[in-house]
Design a protein around this motif. Structure first.
Motif, PDB file in Angstrom:
ATOM      1  N   GLU A 167      -5.061   2.134  -0.250  1.00  0.00           N
ATOM      2  CA  GLU A 167      -4.895   0.890  -1.008  1.00  0.00           C
ATOM      3  C   GLU A 167      -5.605   1.045  -2.352  1.00  0.00           C
ATOM      4  O   GLU A 167      -4.972   1.243  -3.372  1.00  0.00           O
ATOM      5  CB  GLU A 167      -5.453  -0.272  -0.192  1.00  0.00           C
ATOM      6  CG  GLU A 167      -4.982  -1.618  -0.718  1.00  0.00           C
ATOM      7  CD  GLU A 167      -5.377  -2.756   0.201  1.00  0.00           C
ATOM      8  OE1 GLU A 167      -5.780  -2.522   1.346  1.00  0.00           O
ATOM      9  OE2 GLU A 167      -5.288  -3.899  -0.270  1.00  0.00           O
TER      10      GLU A 167
ATOM     11  N   THR B 282       0.866  -1.184   0.000  1.00  0.00           N
ATOM     12  CA  THR B 282       0.000   0.000   0.000  1.00  0.00           C
ATOM     13  C   THR B 282       0.906   1.239   0.000  1.00  0.00           C
ATOM     14  O   THR B 282       2.134   1.098   0.027  1.00  0.00           O
ATOM     15  CB  THR B 282      -0.898   0.063   1.262  1.00  0.00           C
ATOM     16  OG1 THR B 282      -0.067  -0.068   2.406  1.00  0.00           O
ATOM     17  CG2 THR B 282      -1.954  -1.017   1.271  1.00  0.00           C
TER      18      THR B 282
ATOM     19  N   LEU C 100      -3.007   5.186   5.168  1.00  0.00           N
ATOM     20  CA  LEU C 100      -2.733   4.197   4.124  1.00  0.00           C
ATOM     21  C   LEU C 100      -3.793   4.311   3.041  1.00  0.00           C
ATOM     22  O   LEU C 100      -4.978   4.474   3.339  1.00  0.00           O
ATOM     23  CB  LEU C 100      -2.771   2.787   4.711  1.00  0.00           C
ATOM     24  CG  LEU C 100      -1.654   2.457   5.688  1.00  0.00           C
ATOM     25  CD1 LEU C 100      -1.873   1.077   6.290  1.00  0.00           C
ATOM     26  CD2 LEU C 100      -0.297   2.521   4.992  1.00  0.00           C
TER      27      LEU C 100
END
Ligand code: PRP
Length: 208
Positions: free
Chosen positions: A159, A93, A157
């Motif tokens: 993704e 990620t 994060l």
């Protein structure tokens, strides 16, 4: 079952299924039945414990599990000096900075205000660059912070990008690539390096 099984900690959550699939492709089969949190591989060589993502470094640091598989973000955030034995090709990620779609950096104050779960990463990243920041620690749903006016920026994060998109946020900077890694407690490695190295050869991605 071997009495000298290696112990491996795995995190609950989104990478568990990918770890299980990867292990199965290497002939390392296991499952957790009926909400049990400890299991063994079919051959009994490895004892596997299932822990919360952020607790994984604690178990490995205390040697309860000699080995662990988790994101490099979790390792960094823990601050513990683990050995990174290999890096996997799945589950990567990006650690990103994001803001509202209508955000204009011209309106930024002298101190950037950033909400994040990753306070250590964020502090180090900006301090290294000499950029003053005020960091607000959150434990989840970080995307709400710019929407509700808690902070102009988040570090989180990303993704698929769907959470940012759903909350009308945009990436303003990519700060780091995050990988899924196999970590080891250094003292555990010194005691068990022959078996640990054999395990690494078994579990690591094939060389390209
Ligand atoms: C993670 C991360 C983002 C989201 C990104 O949160 O903190 O919020 O996933 O994924 P995407 O780019 O595929 O949308 P998580 O699902 O762990 O939940 P949390 O917000 O409660 O921490």
């Amino acid at each position: 079952m071997s009495s000298s099984a290696l112990t491996l900690a795995l995190p609950k959550g989104r990478i568990l299924e990918q770890v299980q699939e990867h292990c199965a492709s290497k002939g390392i089969e296991f499952s957790f039945k009926d909400r049990t949190l400890v299991t063994h591989t079919a051959d009994g060589d490895i004892r596997i414990i299932l822990v919360k993502n952020n607790d994984l470094p604690v178990y490995v640091n205390h040697g309860i599990a000699g080995l662990g598989i988790c994101g490099s973000d979790v390792v960094k955030e823990s601050g513990f000096p683990f050995y990174e034995l290999c890096r996997f090709g799945f589950g990567s990620t990006r650690m990103c900075m994001a803001a509202r779609q209508d955000h204009d950096p011209a309106g930024d104050a002298a101190h950037l205000t950033i909400a994040t779960k990753f306070t250590e990463f964020t502090r180090e990243y900006f301090h290294r660059r000499g950029i003053p920041v005020q960091i607000i620690k959150l434990n989840g749903s970080v995307e709400l912070a710019p929407v509700l006016g808690l902070s102009r920026y988040i570090v989180d994060l990303v993704e698929t990008g769907s959470t940012l998109k759903a909350n009308n946020l945009k990436i303003t900077d990519i700060l780091a690539e995050i990988h899924v890694v196999l970590i080891c407690n250094p003292a555990y490695y010194k005691l068990h390096y022959t078996r640990v190295d054999a395990f690494v050869s078994r579990i690591k991605d094939n060389d390209p």
